[in-house]
Design a protein around this motif. Structure first.
Motif, short mmCIF file in Angstrom:
data_model
loop_
_atom_site.label_atom_id
_atom_site.label_comp_id
_atom_site.label_asym_id
_atom_site.label_seq_id
_atom_site.Cartn_x
_atom_site.Cartn_y
_atom_site.Cartn_z
N ALA A 275 0.90 -1.21 0.15
CA ALA A 275 -0.07 0.02 -0.08
C ALA A 275 0.90 1.21 0.13
CB ALA A 275 -0.88 0.08 1.16
N PHE A 276 1.87 1.27 0.85
CA PHE A 276 2.66 2.59 1.18
C PHE A 276 3.95 2.49 0.65
CE2 PHE A 276 -0.73 2.12 4.33
CZ PHE A 276 -1.33 3.59 3.91
N LYS A 277 4.48 1.40 0.02
CA LYS A 277 5.76 1.32 -0.49
C LYS A 277 5.76 1.21 -1.99
CE LYS A 277 10.46 -0.92 -0.11
NZ LYS A 277 11.32 -1.83 0.52
N TYR A 278 4.91 0.17 -2.55
CA TYR A 278 4.87 -0.11 -4.18
C TYR A 278 3.45 0.49 -4.26
CZ TYR A 278 7.50 -3.93 -2.28
OH TYR A 278 8.52 -4.74 -1.83
N TYR A 279 2.70 1.38 -3.64
CA TYR A 279 1.66 2.28 -4.04
C TYR A 279 0.48 1.55 -4.76
CZ TYR A 279 5.15 5.64 -2.62
OH TYR A 279 5.92 6.44 -1.71
N ASP A 280 0.10 0.19 -4.54
CA ASP A 280 -0.63 -0.53 -5.33
C ASP A 280 -1.86 -0.74 -4.32
OD1 ASP A 280 -2.42 -2.25 -6.74
OD2 ASP A 280 -0.52 -3.53 -7.66
N MET A 281 -2.78 0.13 -4.25
CA MET A 281 -3.83 -0.26 -3.29
C MET A 281 -4.78 -1.44 -3.62
SD MET A 281 -3.48 1.79 -0.73
CE MET A 281 -2.65 3.45 -0.37
N GLY A 282 -4.80 -1.69 -4.85
CA GLY A 282 -5.74 -2.80 -5.20
C GLY A 282 -5.21 -4.20 -4.82
N TYR A 283 -4.07 -4.20 -4.95
CA TYR A 283 -3.31 -5.77 -4.25
C TYR A 283 -3.18 -5.76 -2.95
CZ TYR A 283 -0.59 -9.72 -4.26
OH TYR A 283 0.29 -11.09 -4.01
N ALA A 284 -3.18 -4.20 -2.34
CA ALA A 284 -3.03 -4.57 -0.92
C ALA A 284 -4.51 -4.45 -0.21
CB ALA A 284 -2.60 -2.86 -0.35
N SER A 285 -5.54 -4.25 -1.00
CA SER A 285 -6.79 -4.58 -0.53
C SER A 285 -7.35 -6.00 -0.63
CB SER A 285 -7.71 -3.63 -1.45
OG SER A 285 -7.73 -2.26 -1.33
N THR A 286 -6.69 -6.53 -1.61
CA THR A 286 -6.96 -8.00 -1.96
C THR A 286 -6.33 -8.65 -0.72
OG1 THR A 286 -6.52 -7.74 -4.19
CG2 THR A 286 -6.48 -9.88 -3.48
N LEU A 287 -5.12 -8.37 -0.30
CA LEU A 287 -4.60 -8.92 0.84
C LEU A 287 -5.16 -8.80 2.15
CD1 LEU A 287 -0.75 -7.85 0.11
CD2 LEU A 287 -1.66 -10.27 -0.32
N ALA A 288 -5.82 -7.52 2.21
CA ALA A 288 -6.80 -7.31 3.24
C ALA A 288 -8.06 -8.14 3.35
CB ALA A 288 -7.14 -5.72 3.46
N PHE A 289 -8.19 -8.23 2.43
CA PHE A 289 -9.70 -9.22 2.43
C PHE A 289 -9.17 -10.75 2.61
CE2 PHE A 289 -12.06 -5.69 0.92
CZ PHE A 289 -13.18 -6.11 0.97
N ALA A 290 -8.24 -11.02 2.23
CA ALA A 290 -7.74 -12.53 2.60
C ALA A 290 -7.43 -12.56 4.01
CB ALA A 290 -6.35 -12.66 1.90
N LEU A 291 -6.90 -11.58 4.89
CA LEU A 291 -6.50 -11.57 6.11
C LEU A 291 -8.07 -11.63 6.78
CD1 LEU A 291 -5.25 -11.16 8.73
CD2 LEU A 291 -5.04 -8.68 8.32
N PHE A 292 -8.85 -10.87 6.18
CA PHE A 292 -10.22 -11.06 6.83
C PHE A 292 -10.93 -12.29 6.93
CE2 PHE A 292 -14.79 -10.98 5.77
CZ PHE A 292 -15.41 -10.29 6.69
N ALA A 293 -10.59 -13.05 5.71
CA ALA A 293 -11.39 -14.54 5.54
C ALA A 293 -10.53 -15.21 6.57
CB ALA A 293 -11.05 -14.82 4.19
N MET A 294 -9.13 -15.20 6.81
CA MET A 294 -8.53 -16.09 7.61
C MET A 294 -9.12 -15.75 9.24
SD MET A 294 -4.52 -16.12 6.80
CE MET A 294 -4.17 -16.92 8.02
N LEU A 295 -9.24 -14.46 9.48
CA LEU A 295 -9.99 -14.18 10.57
C LEU A 295 -11.13 -14.79 10.92
CD1 LEU A 295 -8.78 -10.52 11.09
CD2 LEU A 295 -7.83 -12.23 12.37
#
Length: 312
Positions: A275-295
């Motif tokens: 999100a804040f080093k590679y500036y790709d919010m789309g992929y960062a959001s995908t990772l966030a939803f993967a974390l949500f699914a794990m939780l």
């Protein structure tokens, strides 16, 4: 013989709608009071969640004007991303080590500090102080303790002839994650202790007296009285602990920056990098939803296991 259900007439539906809005108008003061909270939740949580899900289908760079639609490409990239898989393994390792240790030490301290000993309030306060210490301050303090040149850990280990040369705690790929786990356990034990203390004080003393009359010693009373009656408390701490540990970030950011060689890169820290080093919010959001699914999966499994265990 089947009978057809008559459809609801239009005038009946209109009457129900009017009654609904009339009840809302009658309770308008209540709706007015909850309106600020509903608006804040809708704007900053619900709308943000929907927008984040929308981002997962785009290559959304915050520094480039083009934000193309890529469909499920981000999800496919995530599945084949070796660094993401490593971050998941690191997070599971951190969770599996820190959560049980924190709960076991917290329960032990709670059992000890539930006894009528002198200075009990002082000990309780001392063990709880790391919980109220800002996490960044705690991480900086432990980073100094782990310093390879002038850290206190190496000083006393060398002084006691336990080691022959200073250990690079946060730079060694085999020591970095255990060092972070130790710091996290230290900062979280106080919370587990207080919650377990509350659970212990809710257990009727008569049960211990009955167990003692039946010939149960200390360990048997803990095993057959204390631990079973602390099941709801244990479930609460387990769920909260796993949710918190799967989102570990601050100590990683301050102490190791994900190193060495990605051995301490957790899911949230990897998300932060995209999100804040590679500036790709789309992929960062995908990772966030993967974390949500794990939780979601972990929490559902824990609730199911404890529910099944309680009904046996």
């Amino acid at each position: 013989m089947s009978t057809a259900v008559a459809p609801v007439r239009k005038d009946v539906r209109d009457t129900r709608v009017r009654k609904f809005f009339w009840r809302m108008w009658r309770e308008r003061s209540a709706y007015l009071f909850i309106a600020p909270g509903v608006i804040i939740f809708s704007v900053f949580t619900l709308a943000a969640l929907i927008f984040a899900f929308y981002l997962t289908f785009h290559r959304w760079s915050i520094i480039e004007p083009e934000k193309p639609y890529v469909g499920l490409q981000n999800y496919e990239d995530m599945i084949h991303d070796e660094r993401f898989v490593q971050s998941v393994l690191n997070t599971v390792y951190f969770t599996g080590a820190s959560v049980p240790l924190t709960m076991i030490i917290g329960l032990t301290l709670a059992l000890l500090l539930n006894q009528p000993i002198r200075g009990r309030a002082i000990f309780r306060t001392a063990y709880y102080l790391p919980v109220v210490t800002p996490f960044v301050v705690s991480a900086l303090l432990w980073k100094w303790l782990y310093n390879g040149e002038f850290g206190l850990f190496n000083y006393y280990l060398l002084k006691g002839h336990i080691i022959d040369e200073p250990l690079l705690w946060l730079s060694d790929k085999n020591l970095a994650m255990p060092a972070v786990v130790l710091m996290s356990v230290w900062s979280g034990v106080g919370f587990s202790m207080v919650v377990y203390l509350a659970g212990l004080q809710s257990i009727p003393y008569e049960l211990y007296e009955s167990a003692k009359l039946d010939g149960c010693g200390t360990w048997r009373r803990i095993r057959y009285v204390t631990i079973p009656l602390l099941r709801p408390t244990t479930l609460f701490l387990l769920v909260i602990g796993i949710i918190g540990s799967l989102q570990v970030f601050t100590q990683i950011f301050v102490m190791t920056s994900g190193g060495p060689v990605n051995k301490t890169t957790t899911m949230v820290y990897y998300m932060y990098l995209w999100a804040f080093k590679y500036y790709d919010m789309g992929y960062a959001s995908t990772l966030a939803f993967a974390l949500f699914a794990m939780l979601l999966v972990f929490t559902a499994l824990q609730l199911r296991l404890f529910k099944d265990g309680g009904t046996q």
